[in-house]
Design a protein around this motif. Structure first.
Motif, short mmCIF file in Angstrom:
data_model
loop_
_atom_site.label_atom_id
_atom_site.label_comp_id
_atom_site.label_asym_id
_atom_site.label_seq_id
_atom_site.Cartn_x
_atom_site.Cartn_y
_atom_site.Cartn_z
N GLY A 1 9.06 1.67 -1.23
CA GLY A 1 7.64 1.40 -1.14
C GLY A 1 7.04 1.14 -2.51
O GLY A 1 7.51 1.69 -3.52
N THR A 2 6.03 0.30 -2.56
CA THR A 2 5.21 0.06 -3.74
C THR A 2 3.87 -0.47 -3.26
O THR A 2 3.67 -0.66 -2.06
N TYR A 3 2.95 -0.76 -4.19
CA TYR A 3 1.63 -1.21 -3.76
C TYR A 3 1.66 -2.63 -3.19
O TYR A 3 1.17 -2.88 -2.09
N GLU A 4 2.26 -3.55 -3.92
CA GLU A 4 2.34 -4.94 -3.46
C GLU A 4 3.61 -5.56 -4.03
O GLU A 4 3.70 -5.81 -5.22
N GLY A 5 4.59 -5.78 -3.16
CA GLY A 5 5.86 -6.34 -3.62
C GLY A 5 6.81 -6.56 -2.48
O GLY A 5 6.39 -6.75 -1.33
N HIS B 1 0.80 -1.23 0.00
CA HIS B 1 0.00 0.00 0.00
C HIS B 1 0.84 1.28 0.00
O HIS B 1 0.47 2.26 0.64
N PHE B 2 1.97 1.25 -0.69
CA PHE B 2 2.85 2.41 -0.86
C PHE B 2 3.42 2.95 0.46
O PHE B 2 3.85 4.09 0.53
N ASN B 3 3.41 2.14 1.51
CA ASN B 3 4.06 2.54 2.76
C ASN B 3 5.56 2.28 2.62
O ASN B 3 5.96 1.23 2.12
N TYR B 4 6.37 3.21 3.09
CA TYR B 4 7.82 3.04 3.02
C TYR B 4 8.30 2.08 4.10
O TYR B 4 7.90 2.20 5.26
N GLU B 5 9.14 1.14 3.71
CA GLU B 5 9.74 0.20 4.64
C GLU B 5 11.24 0.49 4.76
O GLU B 5 11.91 0.66 3.75
N PRO B 6 11.77 0.53 5.98
CA PRO B 6 13.21 0.73 6.15
C PRO B 6 13.97 -0.52 5.73
O PRO B 6 13.60 -1.63 6.12
#
Length: 131
Positions: A108-112, A19-24
């Motif tokens: 971040g991306t939608y689903e990956g 869901h386009f949330n940024y992950e460290p």
């Protein structure tokens, strides 16, 4: 001058992206070896991450390098990724640091997913920016 280097994220960690949330993905503490006062100065910063798109459609994927808990953007790149593909994203930038800080590479991306991240900071004598 010195080189500060963070190897690939611990255990080659792969982070799920949703869901386009940024992950460290990778963190780099810019501080002197052996403690003491942080090395103020100018730095070249390089990062790389591999991002996969698991969605059935093309999706935007973004990678970015930030400093000072995300308040300073060093570089950001957004690319369009086909369904089922993995792409490597390279980032680079410069920053002047007055105190010890943490550099972060996020994606971040939608689903990956994202992995194989690395982050490098190289202190230089002087930055000359010509227009």
């Amino acid at each position: 001058m010195g080189i500060t280097f963070a190897t690939q994220n611990p255990g080659r960690r792969v982070a799920g992206l949703h869901h386009f949330n940024y992950e460290p993905l990778c963190r780099l503490a810019v501080a002197p070896v052996g403690g003491g006062k942080a090395p103020a100065g100018d730095y070249l910063v390089f990062g790389r991450v591999v991002i996969a798109n698991f969605d059935d459609d093309f999706q935007d994927a973004t990678a970015r390098i930030t400093a000072y808990d995300g308040t300073v953007l060093i570089d950001e790149a957004t690319i369009r990724v086909s369904s089922g593909l993995r792409v490597a994203v390279s980032l680079q930038g410069t920053i002047h640091l007055d105190s010890e800080t943490i550099l972060d590479l996020n994606a971040g991306t939608y689903e990956g997913e994202a992995g194989q991240a690395s982050l490098i900071a190289i202190q230089v004598d002087q930055l000359v920016i010509e227009s």
